[in-house]
Design a protein around this motif. Structure first.
Motif, PDB file in Angstrom:
ATOM      1  N   LEU A 385       0.834  -1.209   0.000  1.00  0.00           N
ATOM      2  CA  LEU A 385       0.000   0.000   0.000  1.00  0.00           C
ATOM      3  C   LEU A 385       0.867   1.257   0.000  1.00  0.00           C
ATOM      4  N   VAL A 386       1.847   1.300   0.903  1.00  0.00           N
ATOM      5  CA  VAL A 386       2.693   2.496   1.013  1.00  0.00           C
ATOM      6  C   VAL A 386       3.551   2.671  -0.243  1.00  0.00           C
ATOM      7  N   ASP A 387       4.137   1.600  -0.718  1.00  0.00           N
ATOM      8  CA  ASP A 387       4.979   1.692  -1.923  1.00  0.00           C
ATOM      9  C   ASP A 387       4.177   2.089  -3.155  1.00  0.00           C
ATOM     10  N   GLY A 388       2.897   1.686  -3.177  1.00  0.00           N
ATOM     11  CA  GLY A 388       2.090   1.942  -4.349  1.00  0.00           C
ATOM     12  C   GLY A 388       1.375   3.264  -4.353  1.00  0.00           C
ATOM     13  N   PHE A 389       1.507   4.019  -3.272  1.00  0.00           N
ATOM     14  CA  PHE A 389       0.775   5.287  -3.212  1.00  0.00           C
ATOM     15  C   PHE A 389       1.490   6.377  -4.010  1.00  0.00           C
TER      16      PHE A 389
END
Length: 389
Positions: A385-389
């Motif tokens: 989630l964090v990497d893809g934001f």
């Protein structure tokens, strides 16, 4: 119709509502907030069943402060080279929450104040209001490490009516403890202002790995009346048995008076079940095995968090000394509740930091006693989630 002790609005917040909707729809949710040792598969149920079966369901010999045999078992457990608690200075309750309620009734009149730390577990304000008391927070500040905001505490204590000063060692969820200079500051302030100290130490036997020794206690010689709280729920992983305790120390005349008052209050309720009191000496024997299991699980999950933060540098694990919770700092491009809701959409439950009054950034709070495979998968999804934001 209801008293002003009850909040005027009891509607769930957005995160709680979304989690309820997910559960109701049958969505599979990895619960990284789980702190129930029963549901986490850690409770020593077989040993507890044997201990309770030995005493039988008919065990009943009510004593306001609790059975002498049960209090003696607690005193023996708390004894160290430096500290030898007296059985007469121990009282049993049905839970740590009830211990707080009894001490609030004992030590403060309606309208007087309880001073408690923030960030912390969202309990003190509600309990204080339920007893007709004012709740005044003092801050634990973070600048690379957690420490006491002395000015904040001084301001809260300097206003009229301050009667009770709560410390939580280690704090939940920060996992922090006061260092020796801050402890001295707290005790000196309580002495100067005429306050009693209440120290919640339910997580004291769970230091953050690789440490293994219990964290420091407030029990022992004190200049002010000091009440240390513990219970079966965290020490032995048996929350369903509903037994907590208060161990008092401090100046002899004041503590003697306090225990007499506590005995009177306890006699009004007699809330602790007879069988669990009778079985307590045997139940306490389960704590070593339970503690080893919990510490092993915490170590595994902390390793998973460390790996997550290494692979996802936008995440930071805040340092802690003990307890079952871990605090993660997230990137500031969205609010922590938005992070938590987005994570729920991906089937992972983690608390937003504002549930505990965490400030100074965006945070998530997770439990470190979750089953490791569940925890690792939840960490993986958070990283994506964090990497893809």
């Amino acid at each position: 119709m209801l008293s002003r002790r009850i909040p005027p609005a009891l509607d769930p917040n957005a995160w709680t509502l979304r989690l309820a909707q997910a559960n109701a729809s049958g969505q599979s949710v990895l619960d990284l907030t789980l702190t129930d040792s029963l549901r986490a598969g850690l409770a020593p149920l077989e040993q507890a069943a044997v201990a309770l079966a030995t005493v039988g369901a008919g065990a009943h010999a009510p004593e306001p402060l609790g059975l002498h045999s049960a209090r003696a078992a607690i005193a023996a457990m708390l004894t160290t080279r430096e500290i030898e608690p007296s059985v007469e200075r121990i009282a049993l309750t049905s839970s740590t929450s009830e211990s707080y309620a009894q001490l609030f009734r004992l030590l403060a009149d309606s309208g007087e104040a309880v001073i408690a730390p923030t960030p912390s577990y969202p309990l003190f304000e509600a309990l204080a209001h339920a007893e007709g008391l004012e709740h005044r927070p003092y801050r634990l500040a973070f600048d690379g490490r957690w420490h006491l905001d002395r000015d904040s505490l001084e301001r809260a204590a300097s206003r009229p009516g301050a009667r009770i000063l709560v410390v939580v060692e280690p704090n939940n969820p920060t996992g922090s403890c006061l260092d020796a200079p801050d402890r001295e500051f707290v005790e000196a302030l309580a002495e100067r202002r005429g306050m009693a100290i209440v120290s919640d130490e339910v997580f004291r036997t769970f230091p953050r790995p690789p440490a293994t020794s219990p964290l420091s206690s407030w029990l022992g010689p004190r200049r002010v009346p000091t009440f240390v709280l513990g219970g079966l729920s965290k020490l032995c992983g048996l929350p369903q048995l509903k037994l907590g305790w208060i161990a008092a120390s401090g100046p002899e005349p004041a503590v003697r008076e306090a225990m007499a008052g506590l005995e009177w209050l306890s006699d009004l309720f007699l809330s602790v079940g007879g069988p669990v009191q009778a079985a307590l000496p045997a139940l306490l024997l389960t704590r070593e095995r339970f503690g080893l299991q919990v510490r092993a699980r915490i170590a595994a999950n902390m390793a998973a968090l460390a790996q997550l933060c290494e692979e996802c540098p936008a995440l930071t694990l805040l340092p802690a000394e003990g307890g079952w919770s871990a605090v993660l700092r997230l990137p500031g491009m969205r609010h922590e509740e938005d992070w938590a809701l987005a994570l729920l959409e991906r089937g992972v439950a983690a608390h937003p930091g504002h549930f505990y009054d965490l400030v100074g950034g965006e945070h998530l709070v997770v439990s470190s006693i979750v089953e490791p495979r569940v925890f690792a998968e939840g960490c993986h999804r958070l990283g994506l989630l964090v990497d893809g934001f």
